[in-house]
Design an enzyme around this catalytic site. Structure first.
Site, mmCIF file in Angstrom:
data_model
loop_
_atom_site.group_PDB
_atom_site.id
_atom_site.type_symbol
_atom_site.label_atom_id
_atom_site.label_comp_id
_atom_site.label_asym_id
_atom_site.label_seq_id
_atom_site.Cartn_x
_atom_site.Cartn_y
_atom_site.Cartn_z
ATOM 1 N N SER A 108 0.854 -1.191 0.000
ATOM 2 C CA SER A 108 0.000 0.000 0.000
ATOM 3 C C SER A 108 0.892 1.244 0.000
ATOM 4 C CB SER A 108 -0.875 -0.075 1.247
ATOM 5 O OG SER A 108 -1.107 1.193 1.762
ATOM 6 N N SER A 109 0.313 2.368 -0.427
ATOM 7 C CA SER A 109 1.100 3.610 -0.502
ATOM 8 C C SER A 109 1.530 4.101 0.881
ATOM 9 C CB SER A 109 0.293 4.688 -1.215
ATOM 10 O OG SER A 109 -0.921 4.909 -0.536
ATOM 11 N N CYS A 110 0.931 3.547 1.957
ATOM 12 C CA CYS A 110 1.298 3.998 3.298
ATOM 13 C C CYS A 110 2.697 3.533 3.709
ATOM 14 C CB CYS A 110 0.269 3.567 4.334
ATOM 15 S SG CYS A 110 0.258 1.810 4.609
ATOM 16 N N TYR A 137 0.686 -1.150 10.284
ATOM 17 C CA TYR A 137 0.368 -1.792 9.006
ATOM 18 C C TYR A 137 1.505 -1.559 8.003
ATOM 19 C CZ TYR A 137 -2.556 -2.562 4.824
ATOM 20 O OH TYR A 137 -3.089 -3.003 3.647
ATOM 21 N N LYS A 141 3.981 -4.181 5.956
ATOM 22 C CA LYS A 141 4.047 -4.209 4.488
ATOM 23 C C LYS A 141 5.469 -3.982 3.985
ATOM 24 C CE LYS A 141 -0.204 -5.015 3.227
ATOM 25 N NZ LYS A 141 -0.524 -6.225 2.454
ATOM 26 N N HIS A 180 -12.465 2.448 4.729
ATOM 27 C CA HIS A 180 -11.676 3.560 4.208
ATOM 28 C C HIS A 180 -12.600 4.731 3.867
ATOM 29 C CE1 HIS A 180 -8.630 0.285 3.212
ATOM 30 N NE2 HIS A 180 -8.017 1.106 4.035
HETATM 31 N N1 LIG Z 1 -8.434 -1.509 0.040
HETATM 32 C C1 LIG Z 1 -7.518 -0.635 -0.310
HETATM 33 O O1 LIG Z 1 -7.773 0.575 -0.447
HETATM 34 C C2 LIG Z 1 -6.124 -1.074 -0.570
HETATM 35 C C3 LIG Z 1 -5.215 -0.104 -0.981
HETATM 36 C C4 LIG Z 1 -3.936 -0.477 -1.233
HETATM 37 C C5 LIG Z 1 -3.561 -1.789 -1.055
HETATM 38 N N2 LIG Z 1 -4.455 -2.724 -0.662
HETATM 39 C C6 LIG Z 1 -3.959 -4.094 -0.468
HETATM 40 O O2 LIG Z 1 -4.753 -5.065 -1.111
HETATM 41 C C7 LIG Z 1 -4.760 -6.265 -0.337
HETATM 42 C C8 LIG Z 1 -6.188 -6.741 -0.132
HETATM 43 O O3 LIG Z 1 -6.975 -5.720 0.432
HETATM 44 P P1 LIG Z 1 -8.573 -5.714 0.343
HETATM 45 O O4 LIG Z 1 -8.974 -4.299 0.352
HETATM 46 O O5 LIG Z 1 -9.028 -6.639 -0.721
HETATM 47 O O6 LIG Z 1 -8.954 -6.333 1.766
HETATM 48 P P2 LIG Z 1 -10.258 -7.223 2.175
HETATM 49 O O7 LIG Z 1 -11.395 -6.941 1.292
HETATM 50 O O8 LIG Z 1 -10.413 -7.040 3.649
HETATM 51 O O9 LIG Z 1 -9.768 -8.703 1.897
HETATM 52 C C9 LIG Z 1 -8.767 -9.271 2.670
HETATM 53 C C10 LIG Z 1 -8.714 -10.740 2.387
HETATM 54 O O10 LIG Z 1 -7.699 -11.287 3.221
HETATM 55 C C11 LIG Z 1 -8.190 -12.486 3.747
HETATM 56 N N3 LIG Z 1 -7.592 -12.739 5.056
HETATM 57 C C12 LIG Z 1 -7.431 -11.872 6.089
HETATM 58 N N4 LIG Z 1 -6.902 -12.504 7.139
HETATM 59 C C13 LIG Z 1 -6.732 -13.806 6.762
HETATM 60 C C14 LIG Z 1 -6.227 -14.954 7.395
HETATM 61 N N5 LIG Z 1 -5.779 -14.910 8.669
HETATM 62 N N6 LIG Z 1 -6.209 -16.127 6.721
HETATM 63 C C15 LIG Z 1 -6.665 -16.187 5.447
HETATM 64 N N7 LIG Z 1 -7.144 -15.127 4.768
HETATM 65 C C16 LIG Z 1 -7.164 -13.938 5.428
HETATM 66 C C17 LIG Z 1 -9.692 -12.322 3.885
HETATM 67 O O11 LIG Z 1 -10.268 -13.616 3.840
HETATM 68 P P3 LIG Z 1 -11.743 -13.930 4.414
HETATM 69 O O12 LIG Z 1 -12.678 -13.061 3.596
HETATM 70 O O13 LIG Z 1 -11.969 -15.366 4.181
HETATM 71 O O14 LIG Z 1 -11.707 -13.534 5.858
HETATM 72 C C18 LIG Z 1 -10.010 -11.494 2.659
HETATM 73 O O15 LIG Z 1 -10.291 -12.322 1.571
HETATM 74 C C19 LIG Z 1 -4.029 -5.925 0.960
HETATM 75 O O16 LIG Z 1 -2.713 -6.413 0.898
HETATM 76 C C20 LIG Z 1 -3.975 -4.445 1.002
HETATM 77 O O17 LIG Z 1 -2.809 -3.974 1.603
HETATM 78 C C21 LIG Z 1 -5.731 -2.398 -0.404
#
Ligand SMILES: NC(=O)c1ccc[n+]([C@@H]2O[C@H](COP(=O)([O-])OP(=O)(O)OC[C@H]3O[C@@H](n4cnc5c(N)ncnc54)[C@H](OP(=O)(O)O)[C@@H]3O)[C@@H](O)[C@H]2O)c1
Length: 316
Positions: A108-110, A137, A141, A180
């Site tokens: 992430s950009s953070c 976080y 990362k 967010h």
């Molecule tokens: N959202 C943003 O704005 C954003 C921005 C930049 C980067 N990102 C990056 O994108 C990635 C995904 O983010 P997202 O927004 O898609 O998050 P999300 O919707 O919360 O999805 C997270 C996923 O991780 C899984 N997970 C979490 N803990 C787990 C564990 N202990 N064991 C197995 N699976 C686990 C969850 O599985 P379950 O559903 O089965 O619990 C879910 O499928 C992250 O690395 C994040 O840093 C996100």
């Protein structure tokens, strides 16, 4: 990349993982595997290692993480630090041991310093203090980025790290305790409209500048990274343009059709004054974002309305 290659998408039910899964299917990849957190807890080293021994994926895309906004980060620093390190360490280490040839790590950009020059270039990593509201976080990362870089350096494997800017889109988290800024605003405006265009109170001054990328654009970038060999480890993924939080609020308000007042609660933290990615490295590699913010917000609101009864509520 062979369309039959076994591709494991970790976190395939999340906002990012589900978009990546759909993009891979649309591109004709037929051998995708995924497990939810109940089937495979990625914090458990033994379970992850057993899973890799059984499945032997050729490619791993790490879209699994404990994610959340300022409130969740400041209330649960230990979970944000430790769970993210556990998840990514287990995936990266098991991938190396199972001879996975391509690994795509999502950060992430953070990860960049709070007061780094704007726009943020990849080379600014570890050049100054982090934004305190999400440093737990961010530290996790950063260790993931460095682990992939170390594997590239030591073993010559194609392990890369993509750093997306703020994402939004279908399957986002609309729980006001952990979401967010963009989905939180969308939900607040929608609820206020439904009860007669009540005023909406939003956090901070509205002056910080932020960049937003539609999640399907990120998924497209991941597929691009899968199909191309990159020369380096770390690449920013964004649009390269930003707007103020106030401008964002007005855009969402218009999309939702809320006509009431917006009140800004300046006692709440603003976070970093500006966060804009320099996306020139990714563009030089051959990838560029396509979806305009207005279009992406409209499509996200359509998804929100279709899923009002069932959308995901994440609670720690
Ligand atoms: N959202 C943003 O704005 C954003 C921005 C930049 C980067 N990102 C990056 O994108 C990635 C995904 O983010 P997202 O927004 O898609 O998050 P999300 O919707 O919360 O999805 C997270 C996923 O991780 C899984 N997970 C979490 N803990 C787990 C564990 N202990 N064991 C197995 N699976 C686990 C969850 O599985 P379950 O559903 O089965 O619990 C879910 O499928 C992250 O690395 C994040 O840093 C996100």
């Amino acid at each position: 990349m062979n369309s039959n290659a076994k591709i494991y998408v970790a976190g395939h039910h999340g906002m990012v993982g589900s978009a990546i899964w759909s993009a891979l299917e649309a591109k004709g990849y037929t051998n995708l595997i995924g497990r939810n957190s109940k089937e495979l807890d990625l914090r458990n080293q033994l379970s992850v290692s057993d899973f890799f021994s059984q499945e032997k994926p050729a490619v791993v895309i790490d879209a699994a993480a404990r994610v959340g906004g300022i409130l969740a980060n400041s209330n649960y620093p230990f979970q944000f630090l430790m769970e993210n390190m556990q998840i990514q360490n287990n995936l990266i280490d098991s991938s190396l041991n199972a001879d996975v040839q391509k690994f795509i790590f999502l950060g992430s950009s953070c990860i960049y310093p709070k007061l780094a020059p704007q726009p943020l270039k990849e080379e600014y990593l570890l050049t100054g203090p982090l934004e305190p509201t999400n440093e737990w976080y961010a530290v996790a990362k950063i260790t993931g980025v460095k682990a992939c870089e170390a594997i590239r350096k030591q073993f010559g494997k194609d392990y890369i790290s993509l750093m997306p800017t703020n994402l939004y889109g279908p399957n986002d988290n609309f729980d006001l305790n952990t979401s967010h800024v963009l989905p939180a605003m969308m939900r607040k405006f929608h609820v206020a409209k439904e009860i007669g265009n009540e005023p909406v109170e939003l956090w901070g001054s509205g002056s910080p500048m932020r960049e937003f990328l539609f999640v399907e654009d990120l998924a497209d970038a991941v597929v691009f990274a899968l199909e191309n060999k990159f020369e380096d480890n770390l690449y920013n993924v964004g649009t390269g343009t930003d707007l103020t939080i106030k401008e964002l609020a007005m855009l969402i308000q218009k999309t939702v059709g809320h006509t009431g007042e917006i009140k800004w609660d300046s006692s709440k933290p603003d976070g970093t004054p500006r966060k804009l990615m320099d996306v020139s490295k990714m563009e030089q590699a051959g990838w560029k974002a396509k979806v305009e913010l207005e279009v992406g917000i409209q499509r996200t609101y359509e998804w929100f309305l279709e899923n009002l009864e069932s959308f995901k509520e994440v609670r720690i």
